[in-house]
Design an enzyme around this catalytic site. Structure first.
Site, mmCIF file in Angstrom:
data_model
loop_
_atom_site.group_PDB
_atom_site.id
_atom_site.type_symbol
_atom_site.label_atom_id
_atom_site.label_comp_id
_atom_site.label_asym_id
_atom_site.label_seq_id
_atom_site.Cartn_x
_atom_site.Cartn_y
_atom_site.Cartn_z
ATOM 1 N N HIS A 23 0.852 -1.188 0.000
ATOM 2 C CA HIS A 23 0.000 0.000 0.000
ATOM 3 C C HIS A 23 0.888 1.238 0.000
ATOM 4 O O HIS A 23 0.736 2.095 -0.848
ATOM 5 C CB HIS A 23 -0.940 0.001 1.214
ATOM 6 C CG HIS A 23 -1.943 1.120 1.162
ATOM 7 N ND1 HIS A 23 -3.062 1.162 1.957
ATOM 8 C CD2 HIS A 23 -1.993 2.269 0.430
ATOM 9 C CE1 HIS A 23 -3.761 2.260 1.711
ATOM 10 N NE2 HIS A 23 -3.122 2.954 0.787
ATOM 11 N N GLU A 51 0.628 8.020 -3.667
ATOM 12 C CA GLU A 51 1.550 7.634 -2.600
ATOM 13 C C GLU A 51 2.786 8.531 -2.602
ATOM 14 O O GLU A 51 3.304 8.891 -1.544
ATOM 15 C CB GLU A 51 1.963 6.161 -2.761
ATOM 16 C CG GLU A 51 0.833 5.174 -2.523
ATOM 17 C CD GLU A 51 0.252 5.293 -1.117
ATOM 18 O OE1 GLU A 51 1.033 5.237 -0.155
ATOM 19 O OE2 GLU A 51 -0.975 5.457 -0.995
ATOM 20 N N HIS A 65 2.854 11.045 0.622
ATOM 21 C CA HIS A 65 3.741 10.458 1.625
ATOM 22 C C HIS A 65 5.225 10.697 1.348
ATOM 23 O O HIS A 65 5.966 11.157 2.223
ATOM 24 C CB HIS A 65 3.468 8.959 1.741
ATOM 25 C CG HIS A 65 2.057 8.642 2.142
ATOM 26 N ND1 HIS A 65 1.548 8.958 3.371
ATOM 27 C CD2 HIS A 65 1.044 8.044 1.446
ATOM 28 C CE1 HIS A 65 0.280 8.561 3.450
ATOM 29 N NE2 HIS A 65 -0.041 8.016 2.292
#
Length: 357
Positions: free
Chosen positions: A75, A137, A141
């Protein structure tokens, strides 16, 4: 204490690359030796040496329609504060809000081998739009991981930060094999294990506990926590939370086929040598545990598919020197199979070096 180096830890070649970004003034930071993020000694340490948020979460998911039936998929790799706080929902560096991560990875020409096969296999999106998933992502992040900032790396080339983020996460996923950790304790898909037994299995495998999360009583994700030292060494730590699962849960079977590993004709052993670590920007090389020649290698140099752990980061070994385009590469503490560019064949040079020609 367990740690691994960044997945892109390789010897940098002299590269000339025209970048769309302006020239960056690299910060010449000397990182304090073995100071761990979130420790009492980490206060005031340069953000190029330790992530400003403190920890990183390796988030692996169990999604029944994604990936091989005997593998967890990715993930993300998420920065968190030392107390477990989340990062900003919109990321930390708007100048690197990319929506074309797939293209950037495909076109990346800096140090490191292509990771696209692993990205598509182990980091797929349930919507089928991998690029959007990867771009999300990255923006949310990765831009919050201060140690990846281009300004922290004197030898930075275009998209090295992108490559390093995703290759590091994939290397961690392979190094900390959750499926194997559970299977070794007799916990396999199609069963209804007690979550306490799953925590115990992970504790046995990695020496720390993880956060185990469920949706509607079924396993969904397992989170592993890492602190950082020396810019690019990830040290596994106990999770701050047990997660949302409780009691007996469903560990459903996947619809995909199991991942298979080609069978080697020989078994490779290693010899341990003194360890010397050299930091150069975003790379760490370790001179230790060089592979010994496999039987039948003729020249006295190692050959054959290498498996398991390794400690000479960046070392390469031809599967069959002079006749195969495949080679094993020591990537973040684990041997990973790579392939020469189309039309090239791998040749062994030394105990830990090859070239494709």
């Amino acid at each position: 204490m367990k740690f691994i180096t960044l997945a892109a830890s390789v010897a940098l070649a002299a590269l000339s690359l025209t970048s769309a970004r302006p020239m960056l003034q690299a910060r010449q930071s000397t990182c304090p030796v073995n100071v761990l993020s979130c420790s009492s000694a980490s206060s005031g340490v340069d953000s190029c040496c330790l992530p400003t948020m403190g920890t990183l979460l390796l988030v692996q998911q169990w999604y029944t329609s994604l990936g091989p039936s005997n593998e967890f998929t990715m993930h993300g790799l998420w920065p968190d504060t030392c107390s477990g706080g989340d990062g900003p929902s919109d990321g930390c560096d708007s100048s690197r809000d990319y929506t074309d991560i797939q293209t950037r990875l495909e076109n990346y020409s800096g140090p490191g081998a292509s990771i696209m096969d692993d990205m598509n296999t182990y980091w797929g999106s349930y919507t089928g739009d991998n690029n959007s998933f990867w771009s999300h992502e990255w923006t949310k992040h990765a831009t919050c991981i201060s140690t990846l900032a281009p300004s922290c790396h004197p030898d930075w080339v275009q998209d090295q930060d992108v490559y390093t983020f995703f290759s590091t996460a994939l290397g961690l996923r392979q190094q900390y094999d959750l499926y194997a950790a559970l299977a070794n304790a007799g916990i396999t898909p199609g069963s209804n294990p007690d979550v306490d037994d799953m925590h115990a299995a992970i504790q046995t495998a990695f020496g720390v506990d993880a956060e185990i999360n469920c949706e509607s009583g079924a396993l969904s994700e397992i989170w592993l926590t890492f602190n950082v030292q020396n810019q690019n060494q990830y040290v596994i730590a106990n999770a701050l939370s047990k997660g949302s699962c409780s009691g007996s849960i469903s560990y459903p079977e996947k619809s995909g086929s199991p991942a298979t590993v080609p069978t080697a004709t020989t078994t490779t052993t290693t010899t341990t040598a003194a360890t010397t670590t050299t930091n150069a920007g975003s790379m760490t090389t370790t001179e230790a545990s060089a592979p010994t020649p496999t039987s039948g290698s003729g020249s006295g140099l190692p050959s054959g598919r290498q498996r398991g752990s390794c400690s000479t980061n960046g070392a390469t070994v031809c599967v069959s020197s002079g006749s195969s385009d495949q080679y094993s590469k020591c990537n973040s503490g684990t041997w990973i199979l790579n392939q020469c560019k189309k039309g090239l064949v791998c040749y062994s040079d030394t105990q830990t070096s090859t070239h494709c020609a």
